[in-house]
Motif scaffolding. Structure first.
Motif, short mmCIF file in Angstrom:
data_model
loop_
_atom_site.label_atom_id
_atom_site.label_comp_id
_atom_site.label_asym_id
_atom_site.label_seq_id
_atom_site.Cartn_x
_atom_site.Cartn_y
_atom_site.Cartn_z
N THR A 189 0.95 -1.24 -0.06
CA THR A 189 -0.10 -0.05 -0.03
C THR A 189 0.80 1.20 0.11
O THR A 189 1.82 1.39 0.85
CB THR A 189 -0.93 0.36 1.27
OG1 THR A 189 -0.12 0.02 2.62
CG2 THR A 189 -1.73 -1.23 1.10
N GLY A 190 0.56 2.26 -0.93
CA GLY A 190 1.51 3.48 -0.86
C GLY A 190 2.75 3.42 -1.29
O GLY A 190 3.16 2.16 -1.86
N LYS A 191 3.63 4.33 -1.07
CA LYS A 191 4.95 4.43 -1.63
C LYS A 191 5.74 3.73 -0.66
O LYS A 191 5.70 3.44 0.49
CB LYS A 191 5.43 5.67 -1.68
CG LYS A 191 4.98 6.61 -2.51
CD LYS A 191 5.37 8.03 -2.86
CE LYS A 191 4.85 8.86 -3.70
NZ LYS A 191 5.33 10.28 -3.70
N PRO A 192 6.82 2.95 -1.36
CA PRO A 192 7.94 2.11 -0.45
C PRO A 192 8.39 3.05 0.57
O PRO A 192 8.57 4.12 0.31
CB PRO A 192 8.75 1.49 -1.64
CG PRO A 192 7.99 1.53 -2.76
CD PRO A 192 7.36 2.80 -2.75
N LYS A 193 8.74 2.44 1.63
CA LYS A 193 9.58 3.09 2.67
C LYS A 193 10.85 2.62 3.08
O LYS A 193 11.15 1.35 2.84
CB LYS A 193 8.45 3.08 3.97
CG LYS A 193 7.17 3.56 3.93
CD LYS A 193 6.44 3.43 5.38
CE LYS A 193 6.21 1.98 5.72
NZ LYS A 193 5.07 1.49 4.87
N GLY A 194 11.91 3.55 3.25
CA GLY A 194 13.15 2.97 3.34
C GLY A 194 13.41 2.81 4.80
O GLY A 194 13.77 3.65 5.72
N PRO A 402 10.55 11.22 9.38
CA PRO A 402 10.59 11.34 10.68
C PRO A 402 8.97 11.12 11.15
O PRO A 402 9.11 10.42 12.36
CB PRO A 402 11.12 12.68 11.18
CG PRO A 402 10.91 13.53 9.83
CD PRO A 402 11.15 12.47 8.80
N ALA A 403 8.16 11.61 10.41
CA ALA A 403 6.81 11.36 11.04
C ALA A 403 6.31 10.03 10.89
O ALA A 403 5.52 9.37 11.86
CB ALA A 403 5.78 12.23 10.10
N LEU A 404 6.61 9.17 9.81
CA LEU A 404 6.43 7.89 9.69
C LEU A 404 7.04 6.94 10.52
O LEU A 404 6.42 6.18 11.30
CB LEU A 404 6.68 7.45 8.23
CG LEU A 404 5.94 7.52 7.21
CD1 LEU A 404 6.22 7.07 5.90
CD2 LEU A 404 4.35 6.89 7.52
N THR A 405 8.32 7.53 10.96
CA THR A 405 9.21 6.72 11.92
C THR A 405 8.47 6.99 13.82
O THR A 405 8.16 6.01 14.20
CB THR A 405 10.63 7.14 12.09
OG1 THR A 405 11.12 6.97 10.92
CG2 THR A 405 11.40 6.53 13.10
N TRP A 413 8.90 0.55 21.25
CA TRP A 413 7.95 -0.83 20.55
C TRP A 413 7.38 -0.30 19.00
O TRP A 413 7.53 0.97 18.81
CB TRP A 413 6.64 -0.54 21.41
CG TRP A 413 6.79 -1.47 22.75
CD1 TRP A 413 7.22 -0.75 23.95
CD2 TRP A 413 6.96 -2.79 23.11
NE1 TRP A 413 7.12 -1.57 24.86
CE2 TRP A 413 7.21 -2.91 24.46
CE3 TRP A 413 6.93 -3.80 22.40
CZ2 TRP A 413 7.38 -4.23 25.03
CZ3 TRP A 413 6.93 -5.22 22.93
CH2 TRP A 413 7.20 -5.11 24.34
N LEU A 414 7.97 -1.42 18.33
CA LEU A 414 7.64 -1.20 16.90
C LEU A 414 6.11 -1.74 16.63
O LEU A 414 5.72 -2.93 16.96
CB LEU A 414 8.52 -2.25 16.08
CG LEU A 414 8.32 -2.24 14.61
CD1 LEU A 414 8.42 -0.88 13.85
CD2 LEU A 414 8.91 -3.39 14.16
N TYR A 415 5.37 -0.87 15.82
CA TYR A 415 3.68 -1.05 15.83
C TYR A 415 3.85 -1.91 14.59
O TYR A 415 3.98 -1.10 13.59
CB TYR A 415 3.02 0.03 16.04
CG TYR A 415 2.80 0.64 17.44
CD1 TYR A 415 1.48 0.51 18.18
CD2 TYR A 415 3.93 0.81 18.29
CE1 TYR A 415 1.24 1.04 19.34
CE2 TYR A 415 3.57 1.46 19.72
CZ TYR A 415 2.35 1.31 20.05
OH TYR A 415 2.06 1.66 21.36
#
Length: 563
Positions: A189-194, A402-405, A413-415
């Motif tokens: 879904t959406g653009k790939p994230k690095g 930074p906002a996505l992170t 914790w990683l959601y």
């Protein structure tokens, strides 16, 4: 519920392991690249020579330390050589899917700020090169066959570098906190994230899963065919292959896959569920289920038949057989288990190095994705059921996001976005994705993945997607198997109706699937219905078929065939 992660510190990275095997076994086979009916064999010593020469060349470019360097190619020996050269020259490896379009490649190249790009074994270089900015410096792999010609468009050639530069001396090592790689997600879904991963993360994951990964064999062999830019292949093939001093074989093409796998006879093998489904259909095309059942009931014949099937697949020496990346039906696990092929499920995601849990070989609990790994803490949200993980191999964050992170990493914790349950023995069960679940018109939550499992026993179905968020009841889109497509329509319709009736008797009223839609076109990477790791792209499927959902739903028949 929550498990508690713990463990001792280890900072032995894949660079440490590479230097070690380069020194201890320079003449042992490391990489085996098929070309037609022959192979190009590269020893640990020869790989080291090429890696060190390429590192010298990269250093000659005057890049700032820890620059991002891209890599786009199908799996091949030079993929791994280039990756290690990037690492020992103190830069950050950024691999990309070779199935990207030109615009998609440009997006991730610009986002990752790569100024250098390795380009290699590609099916459509003409299209892909339109996405590479002119200022990006290109390094081309040598050609593996006349069918895949060498890339010469404004790219320096690998062989030219090998003939011109001297090998880098010494054994430089990274700091644990240094960035090892940026892995771009496949973008369901959406653009790939690095996803940024550190050397310490990979070192810890290797150390804490060493026992489960059967790393103490005197001889380890691996077969590389799933995209190396995906975290699962990077872990199971590259990292464990290097850590164990093993030999890595490659698939030349889809047409030679079976032959290449049979030649490799890997000790470690990973396949996503769709590959296992294809294996099953291939076996059943040669031995129909009724005949196979009869043979497996015969004490002497059973052993002969199962051994021949394993040998035919190339899995007769496999000690670790894994599946992951998507849900695996229990019925399929049991089917292969009768053949002596014990598939262990593993669970994770790019953001936690794909190493959350794994099914123990000696304590199988079907319906789960195994027991949570040592060093990994897991808990689930008491309201939504979302799985959260904490470990030393969680990602650093998303590159330049930074906002996505901040939305994904909270208080360590990683959601994950996955929904699941953790039992008292530390076994994890996945029940869906937060973003895939939707409310029915009456407000009840529907988890498509759980309904899709209900069709797993029907061998006429190769792919299925439950959808219909705006409809009174869910519908399911079905892609038939190759064998089913050759069968008559009434027989297939009757089989699908029977499966649907059985499912609907077992689920809540609001979950009952109203229609089965048999679509004409299989979902592939090429038509953008699947990711390169063979996960369904639900958004793309909905975009393509969505305007037909209501007309299909209104049809009188239960099984609707797309015209």
């Amino acid at each position: 519920m929550e498990t508690n992660g713990s463990g001792e510190q280890s900072n032995k990275t894949i660079i440490h392991y590479f230097y070690e095997w380069e020194r201890l076994q320079p003449y042992k086979l490391f990489l085996c690249q098929p070309i037609g009916d022959s192979f190009v064999d590269i020893t640990w010593g020869e790989a080291g020579r090429q890696i060190r020469i390429m590192a010298t060349y990269l250093n000659s470019l005057g890049l700032p330390p820890k620059s991002t360097i891209g890599l786009v190619s199908k799996n091949c020996a030079h993929w791994l050589i280039a990756d290690l050269a990037i690492l020992i020259s103190d830069h950050v490896s950024v691999p990309f899917y070779p199935t990207l379009t030109g615009p998609q490649l440009r997006q991730v190249l610009e986002h990752s700020e790569c100024s250098v790009l390795f380009v290699g074994k590609l099916d459509d270089w003409t299209s892909l090169k339109t996405g590479i900015p002119d200022e990006v410096h290109k390094i081309a792999f040598p050609s593996y066959s006349s069918a895949v010609p060498a890339i010469t468009d404004q790219a320096i050639q690998w062989d030219e570098i090998m003939a011109t530069y001297e090998p880098m001396s010494g054994n430089p090592l990274p700091k644990p906190a240094d960035l090892f790689t940026i892995v771009y997600t496949s973008g369901t879904t959406g653009k790939p994230k690095g996803v940024m991963l550190s050397y310490d993360a990979m070192a810890q994951a290797l150390e804490k899963t060493r026992q489960q990964m059967v790393s103490d064999l005197p001889e380890t062999r691996f077969f590389s065919y799933l995209p190396l830019c995906h975290i699962a292949e990077r872990n199971i093939v590259e990292a464990i292959g290097i850590a164990t001093g093993g030999t890595i074989y490659f698939a030349e093409s889809l047409d030679t896959f079976a032959k290449n796998l049979a030649s490799a006879r890997p000790t470690h093998f990973l396949a996503v569920p769709r590959i296992w489904t294809r294996f099953q259909l291939g076996i059943l095309a040669k031995i129909p289920q009724k005949k196979l059942d009869w043979l497996l009931r015969m004490p002497i014949l059973s052993g002969i038949v199962t051994r021949k099937i394993r040998q035919g697949l190339g899995l007769d020496d496999a000690k670790l057989i894994l599946t992951g990346a998507a849900p695996m039906p229990i019925s399929l696990l049991l089917w292969f288990r009768r053949l002596g092929i014990r598939i262990q499920e593993a669970y994770g995601m790019t953001e936690n190095l794909g190493a959350v849990s794994m099914m123990p070989a000696d304590q199988v609990k079907d319906g789960t994705v195994g027991r949570v790994n040592e060093g990994m803490a897991v808990r689930t949200d008491p309201i939504t059921g979302e799985i959260m993980t904490r470990s030393r191999w969680n990602m650093v964050g998303y590159y330049r996001e930074p906002a996505l992170t901040a939305a994904t990493l909270k208080d360590g914790w990683l959601y994950t976005g996955d929904v699941g349950e953790l039992d008292s023995d530390g076994f994890l069960r996945i029940t869906g994705r937060v973003k895939e679940m939707y409310k029915s018109p009456k407000g009840e939550y529907i988890a498509p993945a759980q309904l899709e499992f209900g069709f797993a026993d029907n061998n006429h179905i190769e792919q299925i997607c439950v959808t219909g968020q705006q409809l009174p009841q869910p519908i399911a889109l079905v892609v038939l198997s190759e064998a089913a497509r050759k069968n008559d329509r009434p027989t297939i319709t009757l089989s699908l109706e029977k499966t649907l009736k059985g499912l609907n008797q077992r689920v809540h009223t609001y979950e009952r699937v109203k229609k089965l839609i048999v679509v004409k076109e299989p979902w592939t990477v090429e038509n953008n219905r699947m990711t390169p790791t063979m996960k369904m792209k639900r958004n793309s499927i909905d975009d393509h078929y969505g305007n037909q959902y209501e007309p299909w739903f209104s049809r009188e028949e239960v099984v609707v065939w797309e015209e």
